[in-house]
Design a protein around this motif. Structure first.
Motif, PDB file in Angstrom:
ATOM      1  N   MET A   1       0.952  -1.425  -0.036  1.00 54.03           N
ATOM      2  CA  MET A   1       0.072   0.170   0.001  1.00 54.03           C
ATOM      3  C   MET A   1       0.923   1.174  -0.097  1.00 54.03           C
ATOM      4  O   MET A   1       1.867   1.323   0.627  1.00 54.03           O
ATOM      5  CB  MET A   1      -0.735   0.018   1.252  1.00 54.03           C
ATOM      6  N   ALA A   4      -0.009   7.283   2.546  1.00 52.35           N
ATOM      7  CA  ALA A   4      -1.157   7.971   2.563  1.00 52.35           C
ATOM      8  C   ALA A   4      -0.833   9.410   2.280  1.00 52.35           C
ATOM      9  O   ALA A   4      -1.485  10.265   1.485  1.00 52.35           O
ATOM     10  CB  ALA A   4      -2.302   8.143   3.610  1.00 52.35           C
ATOM     11  N   GLN A   6       1.700  10.446   0.605  1.00 56.36           N
ATOM     12  CA  GLN A   6       2.044  10.861  -1.044  1.00 56.36           C
ATOM     13  C   GLN A   6       1.085  11.227  -1.867  1.00 56.36           C
ATOM     14  O   GLN A   6      -0.179  10.666  -1.635  1.00 56.36           O
ATOM     15  CB  GLN A   6       3.057   9.618  -1.352  1.00 56.36           C
ATOM     16  N   THR A   7       1.347  11.942  -2.710  1.00 53.46           N
ATOM     17  CA  THR A   7       0.418  12.219  -4.029  1.00 53.46           C
ATOM     18  C   THR A   7       0.319  11.057  -4.768  1.00 53.46           C
ATOM     19  O   THR A   7       1.312  10.365  -5.189  1.00 53.46           O
ATOM     20  CB  THR A   7       0.819  13.227  -4.526  1.00 53.46           C
ATOM     21  N   ARG A   8      -0.897  10.436  -4.805  1.00 58.41           N
ATOM     22  CA  ARG A   8      -0.907   9.185  -5.772  1.00 58.41           C
ATOM     23  C   ARG A   8      -1.065   9.634  -7.101  1.00 58.41           C
ATOM     24  O   ARG A   8      -1.621  10.480  -7.639  1.00 58.41           O
ATOM     25  CB  ARG A   8      -2.317   8.537  -5.294  1.00 58.41           C
ATOM     26  N   HIS A   9      -0.533   8.641  -7.946  1.00 57.27           N
ATOM     27  CA  HIS A   9      -0.785   8.702  -9.408  1.00 57.27           C
ATOM     28  C   HIS A   9      -1.565   7.857 -10.045  1.00 57.27           C
ATOM     29  O   HIS A   9      -1.476   6.611  -9.844  1.00 57.27           O
ATOM     30  CB  HIS A   9       0.717   8.728 -10.224  1.00 57.27           C
TER      31      HIS A   9
ATOM     32  N   ARG B 252      -1.796   6.670  11.177  1.00 54.74           N
ATOM     33  CA  ARG B 252      -1.140   7.856  11.494  1.00 54.74           C
ATOM     34  C   ARG B 252      -2.049   8.565  12.640  1.00 54.74           C
ATOM     35  O   ARG B 252      -3.050   8.234  12.692  1.00 54.74           O
ATOM     36  CB  ARG B 252      -0.852   8.861  10.316  1.00 54.74           C
ATOM     37  N   GLN B 392      -5.897  14.302  -8.577  1.00 56.65           N
ATOM     38  CA  GLN B 392      -4.640  14.489  -7.938  1.00 56.65           C
ATOM     39  C   GLN B 392      -4.765  15.420  -6.632  1.00 56.65           C
ATOM     40  O   GLN B 392      -4.355  15.295  -5.628  1.00 56.65           O
ATOM     41  CB  GLN B 392      -3.340  15.085  -8.664  1.00 56.65           C
ATOM     42  N   ASP B 395      -6.433  13.793  -3.993  1.00 60.05           N
ATOM     43  CA  ASP B 395      -5.779  12.604  -3.545  1.00 60.05           C
ATOM     44  C   ASP B 395      -6.781  11.511  -3.766  1.00 60.05           C
ATOM     45  O   ASP B 395      -7.137  10.623  -2.694  1.00 60.05           O
ATOM     46  CB  ASP B 395      -5.487  12.811  -2.080  1.00 60.05           C
ATOM     47  N   ARG B 397      -8.217   7.762  -4.800  1.00 53.07           N
ATOM     48  CA  ARG B 397      -7.740   6.620  -4.699  1.00 53.07           C
ATOM     49  C   ARG B 397      -8.326   5.532  -5.646  1.00 53.07           C
ATOM     50  O   ARG B 397      -9.309   5.457  -5.485  1.00 53.07           O
ATOM     51  CB  ARG B 397      -7.612   5.927  -3.448  1.00 53.07           C
TER      52      ARG B 397
END
Lengths: 333, 515
Positions: A1, A4, A6-9, B252, B392, B395, B397
């Protein structure tokens, strides 16, 4: 995984272009079309003749013209079952105008206008009054043809001018008919309209979720109204071609054609509940239906058996992917 | 069953239901990755996780809607597999879903007994018996309506009671409650807690899914935490603190403080004057300034969403004027609203927000097609560019941008809906219950994002029923009651007590604060 923070691409595509094409409905349908072509050419020595094949296209060109507009309408979640009756009314109007001395240009204009008006009539009830299209168009199916019967009774209009016969009987070059040319042009127009324009995207959005489309700022009623107009117009064009080809108008003209048109659309992979489907799929489906009817005709198979064949073909082709998936799931379990 | 009444949590009880190494994959997404979940008789197990953690998928596997790709489910130690929802029901597993599926046109009793109605000896439905049984069940859970009532005449909270009665009508051993309190008032929630205690004392195993921590610590005996489709940990609630649970859940530590609002409030952007509707609302008027977050608080049914939908052009007000940047605008349809820079993120995400069946990128670009196309013709490259930019920024997913938006979790669908509207570069964004049913992590992200938007000069209208959210986020709050504006409060005047008093129409501050 991925972490969280980080910027996802997110990639653009899930599968490669080749995979998407290979797995498509159109690919399966094309295979069926080729198989039918091969079987036919073995079954009858007359099949592989340019002139015979050219004649065979009359089996589907008129229906396919309507089927393209119908495909958009069904993708948007509506349906028009009155198309064959629009042909009857449109043809009757042309026949009537002929009695008053209308020439070919006037006849064509009248045919198309009546188609448009019928489409507007259907569209009004569905989009302004919010009635279900299946009910409205079952009603207008009887209504439009009923008017033709009142005007014509047991009579027929005959004596269309020679120049009018060009639409249904003319050739552009060698074996290529006027109807074929129309078929190709209309297919391209609808393919572009559905797949390459904002309008087409709105059609898909409405078919998948009309409320969501409305909430996204799409003018849902306007789009649907235009689709009914287009279906009416296409029925008008088909009426011109069919009347020109037959050279006469009877009130029973094109009886039952609406179901063949819907069959063609569904065979082409359009979801009857709306939301998905393509124009290339409908084009291939038109050829499949044309080839089957023509092949069986060469083998002197009677019409009633032919309709059994078309029915089986439809159910078979639709059930195939589902059976495939079930078999695959069965192997895994 | 020979269970003691209200058993204490004891470690030597063996689980009634045990899921082990359960894996479920969808095209492009691994929803569950070898997770484990144990449910004990007479105990409440809370399943905790962010949106997309795999909670709903787990429920669907337990109720036979999905079949897992791997792993085993045991009931009383015996391995079992459910080929269909019917199998799961036969095994005594029943669920009260997040979005309850009920039938508006049927009576309450028919809703409760659909699929397992008592029969006469001729095999017909024994209506009299059905209503007797239903009446008893309704009395047991304290429902204030008759079994003959048509379902469509009931409010959302009452419908929930029907769903609970239905779950109890089958002789269930395992009861799954998926966010059961989301639509309930304070009093109804208390009644639900009592019901849970009753179920516990009957020795039923309860799986409780909730985003509300006070609730979890109030009624759960055990917890299981999932994160991104994987098992993180489980144990007894008494052994863990709220903070530890949050950390396990998000991986977190999340500070639950609302973002500091350091945005400047500028000139008037929107002015609404005298909006009337025959039934839903009356005489609504207010102004909204540039860079402002305006909260709309009220009880369910106060007419907030109805008014917002009128402002967005979905429903037609009978009277009223709307001015954007000082000019009168006529908004007859959502398309008009969008072209005037007003956009609306609806509460009902699945039906009104996302267009399920269309790919993510097409959802995002749908209202912006005018910009990404040339004279009506699509330009896919432009569409992907826009979709990439906003996915982006939020964010998102997802496995790919051409994936069906229906394959995303609720929180990510919400992001797609927000992305869709931000891409139109609006002036006013109306958010209707933007964090309803989404987890703490996503909630904080949405709040953060809202104040970012305000800082960039966007005006935000936030409809919310959550008092902390209203107080934490708003620069100004309008309280609605019975379709009218009950109060307009500045930031300094905000307190939970004031809000509730105005919303409920209580003049003395001593009673009924939790209506």
């Amino acid at each position: 995984m991925t972490d969280a923070t980080q910027t996802r691409h997110v990639p653009d595509h899930l599968n490669s272009r080749a995979t998407r094409i290979f797995k498509s409905w159109e690919a399966l349908l094309l295979a069926v079309a080729i198989a039918i072509f091969v079987i036919n050419s073995f079954a009858s020595p007359y099949f592989l003749s340019a002139w015979n094949l050219s004649d065979a296209t009359f089996n589907f060109t008129e229906k396919a013209m309507i089927a393209f507009a119908m495909a958009l309408l069904i993708i948007s979640g509506e349906i028009d079952l009155s198309v064959a009756s629009i042909i009857a009314l449109s043809s009757t109007a042309m026949g009537l105008a002929l009695q008053y001395g209308a020439g070919t240009p006037e006849l064509v204009m009248i045919g198309l206008t009546v188609g448009l008006l019928c489409g507007a009539f259907n569209g009004f009830f569905v989009t302004v009054l919010g009635l279900p299209s299946i009910v409205v168009t079952i009603g207008t199916m009887s209504l439009f043809r009923g008017i033709s019967y009142i005007i014509l009774g047991d009579d027929a209009f005959r004596g269309y001018p020679a120049s009018f016969s060009w639409f249904g009987q003319g050739y552009i070059y060698w074996v290529f008919t006027v109807e074929m040319l129309l078929f190709v042009i209309i297919a391209i127009i609808y393919g572009v309209l559905l797949h390459k324009t904002n309008f087409g995207r709105a059609v898909y959005a409405i078919g998948n979720n009309p409320t969501g489309a409305l909430f996204s700022g799409i003018r849902v009623a306007r789009v649907k109204f235009i689709l009914f107009l287009l279906t009416g117009l296409m029925s008008g064009i088909a009426a011109v071609c069919l009347t020109s080809r037959l050279g006469s108008t009877r009130p029973s003209i094109a009886t039952g054609m609406e179901l063949e048109v819907v069959t063609m659309v569904v065979l082409g992979g359009v979801n009857i509940l709306g939301g998905s489907g393509t124009i290339p799929g409908v084009v291939i489906a038109a050829f499949v239906m044309g080839l089957v009817t023509f092949g069986l005709g060469l083998l002197n198979v009677p019409g009633i058996v032919m309709s059994i064949f078309i029915g089986l073909l439809l159910i078979g082709v639709i059930a195939l992917p589902r059976l495939w998936a079930m078999a695959a799931a069965g192997r895994k379990a | 069953m020979s269970t003691r009444p209200a058993p204490a949590v004891s470690p030597d009880v063996s689980p009634m239901v045990s899921m082990d190494m359960i894996t479920k994959t969808f095209p492009g997404v691994k929803a569950l990755d070898e997770v484990k979940l144990d449910l004990y008789p007479g105990q409440v197990t809370a399943l905790v996780g962010e949106n997309g953690a795999g909670k709903s998928t787990t429920v669907k596997i337990l109720t036979g809607i999905y079949q897992p790709n791997g792993g085993t489910i045991r009931i009383d130690g015996e391995p079992i597999s459910f080929a269909s929802p019917n199998d799961a029901a036969k095994a005594g597993i029943t669920a009260i879903h997040q979005e309850t599926v009920l039938f508006d046109e049927l009576s309450v009793a028919e809703n409760i007994y659909i699929g397992h109605a008592p029969r006469t000896r001729f095999g017909l439905i024994d209506t009299a018996q059905m209503h007797r049984n239903a009446g008893k069940l309704l009395a047991d859970i304290g429902a204030p309506f008759s079994s003959h009532t048509q379902l469509r005449d009931l409010g959302i909270a009452s419908k929930h009671l029907v769903a609970i009665a239905r779950a109890l009508s089958v002789d269930a051993r395992v009861v799954i409650m998926d966010e059961p309190t989301a639509a309930l008032s304070h009093k109804e929630i208390e009644e639900l807690y009592e019901l849970v205690e009753t179920l516990k004392s009957q020795g039923k195993a309860i799986l409780f899914i909730s985003h509300k921590f006070d609730e979890i610590f109030r009624i759960a005996d055990r917890y299981t935490v999932f994160r991104d489709g994987a098992f993180v940990g489980d144990g007894r609630i008494s052994d863990i603190s709220e903070g530890e649970l949050v950390t396990m859940m998000v991986g977190r530590s999340v500070d639950q403080i609302f973002p500091q609002s350091d945005h400047d409030i500028g000139e008037e952007v929107l002015r609404v004057v005298g909006y009337d509707h025959p039934t839903e609302f009356a005489d609504i008027g207010f102004t909204l300034n540039c860079g402002e977050i305006l909260g709309f608080y009220g009880l369910v049914g106060a007419g907030r969403s109805e008014f917002m939908q009128a402002l967005f052009g979905i429903t037609k007000p009978s009277k009223g004027v709307c001015l954007v940047n000082g000019d009168i605008k006529v908004i007859r349809s959502p398309a008009d609203a969008v072209s005037n820079g007003i956009v609306y993120v609806p509460e009902d995400r699945g039906k009104q927000g996302a267009i399920i069946g269309l790919p993510i990128f097409q959802n995002i670009t749908l209202p912006s097609l005018g910009k990404t196309s040339r004279s009506g013709f699509l330009k896919l490259a432009e569409e992907f560019k826009l979709a990439r930019e906003y996915s982006q920024r939020l964010d998102l997913r997802a496995a790919a941008l051409d994936q069906d938006v229906g394959n995303l979790s609720g929180g990510n669908q919400q992001k797609v809906v927000i992305a869709k509207w931000l891409a139109t570069q609006p002036q006013v964004i109306i958010l209707d219950e933007p964090t309803k049913g989404i987890d703490i992590g996503s909630k904080a992200a949405v709040h953060e994002f809202m104040s970012e938007l305000a800082a960039q000069g966007l005006s935000v209208i936030m409809v919310s029923s959550e008092i902390p959210e209203i107080i934490g986020m708003s620069d100004r709050v309008i309280v609605m009651r019975d379709g009218r504006i009950a109060a307009e409060l500045s930031k300094g005047e905000l307190s939970p007590e004031t809000l509730v008093r105005h919303a409920a129409g209580i003049t003395s501050s001593t009673e009924g604060a939790a209506a």
